[in-house]
Scaffold this motif. Sequence first.
Motif, PDB file in Angstrom:
ATOM      1  N   GLY A   1       8.532 -19.975 -14.484  1.00 59.03           N
ATOM      2  CA  GLY A   1       9.643 -19.440 -13.710  1.00 59.03           C
ATOM      3  C   GLY A   1       9.870 -20.159 -12.402  1.00 59.03           C
ATOM      4  O   GLY A   1       8.933 -20.676 -11.781  1.00 59.03           O
TER       5      GLY A   1
ATOM      6  N   LEU B   1      12.301 -18.962 -17.049  1.00 55.46           N
ATOM      7  CA  LEU B   1      13.163 -18.046 -16.308  1.00 55.46           C
ATOM      8  C   LEU B   1      13.702 -18.773 -15.078  1.00 55.46           C
ATOM      9  O   LEU B   1      12.922 -19.296 -14.270  1.00 55.46           O
ATOM     10  CB  LEU B   1      12.392 -16.807 -15.861  1.00 55.46           C
ATOM     11  CG  LEU B   1      11.762 -15.922 -16.936  1.00 55.46           C
ATOM     12  CD1 LEU B   1      11.176 -14.673 -16.295  1.00 55.46           C
ATOM     13  CD2 LEU B   1      12.772 -15.549 -18.014  1.00 55.46           C
TER      14      LEU B   1
ATOM     15  N   PRO C   1      10.916 -10.427 -12.379  1.00 57.68           N
ATOM     16  CA  PRO C   1      10.553 -11.651 -13.114  1.00 57.68           C
ATOM     17  C   PRO C   1       9.091 -12.033 -12.944  1.00 57.68           C
ATOM     18  O   PRO C   1       8.475 -12.562 -13.877  1.00 57.68           O
ATOM     19  CB  PRO C   1      11.480 -12.718 -12.525  1.00 57.68           C
ATOM     20  CG  PRO C   1      11.870 -12.199 -11.182  1.00 57.68           C
ATOM     21  CD  PRO C   1      11.906 -10.712 -11.326  1.00 57.68           C
TER      22      PRO C   1
ATOM     23  N   ILE D   1       6.125 -13.818 -15.531  1.00 59.29           N
ATOM     24  CA  ILE D   1       5.934 -15.250 -15.313  1.00 59.29           C
ATOM     25  C   ILE D   1       4.448 -15.585 -15.357  1.00 59.29           C
ATOM     26  O   ILE D   1       3.637 -14.932 -14.719  1.00 59.29           O
ATOM     27  CB  ILE D   1       6.550 -15.681 -13.958  1.00 59.29           C
ATOM     28  CG1 ILE D   1       8.081 -15.704 -14.049  1.00 59.29           C
ATOM     29  CG2 ILE D   1       6.024 -17.055 -13.534  1.00 59.29           C
ATOM     30  CD1 ILE D   1       8.767 -15.969 -12.721  1.00 59.29           C
TER      31      ILE D   1
END
Length: 215
Positions: A48, A80, A116, A120
């Motif tokens: 990410g 991401l 997120p 991650i």
Amino acid sequence: EVFHVKPGRVSTIFNAIDTKDLIERYQQKDPDKIREELNLNPSNRVLGIVARVVQDKGHEYFLRAAGKLIQNSHPNIKILIVGDGPYLRSIKDLVNRLRMNESVRFLGNVNDITYPLSVIDIFVLPAVWREGFGLSIIEAMAVQKPVIVTNIWALNELVHNRVNGLLVEPKNVDDLAGAIHELLNDKELYDRVALNGAEMVKREFSIPQMAARVD
């Protein structure tokens, strides 16, 4: 130097984050649910980046490095991209050209960074130009995510290579791909830099620490 101030009269007070609040919000997240929402399966290794989508942040090099790994050794990688910015259209076009649409999730701006971060596995910020501080790096480190950043000022003030993260040279796709590959395959290194990063943030970048340096 410009104003001839004696070194003893100068000190640096870094930014800080509310580590207690960040960790509490992180611990409240359900990674399995979030993976389902983002169409990630349990076998996926998630990379990410959290940054404004501008050319200086190095999204292009991140995607190219991840793409090399997907093609060769790590087909289960997912990416991401968190953030928005004027370079977003170009990055989406690059994803199309690299045929990485199935591997990349664009989340846009998020209100809670722990959303997120909860899924991650490795945080990457391959900026190509000097950074002011790197707040998102500190947030990732606080919740014990290993980080890979470029060897530029001021990121190399935060990250010491192979101690609390990995440093790579700017714009070097092979260097970045190698660092990601190493963290994915070396659990001892992965765990060590993640733990050291979290301890460093607690020690150096909490609000009480920042306040204590103001006299």
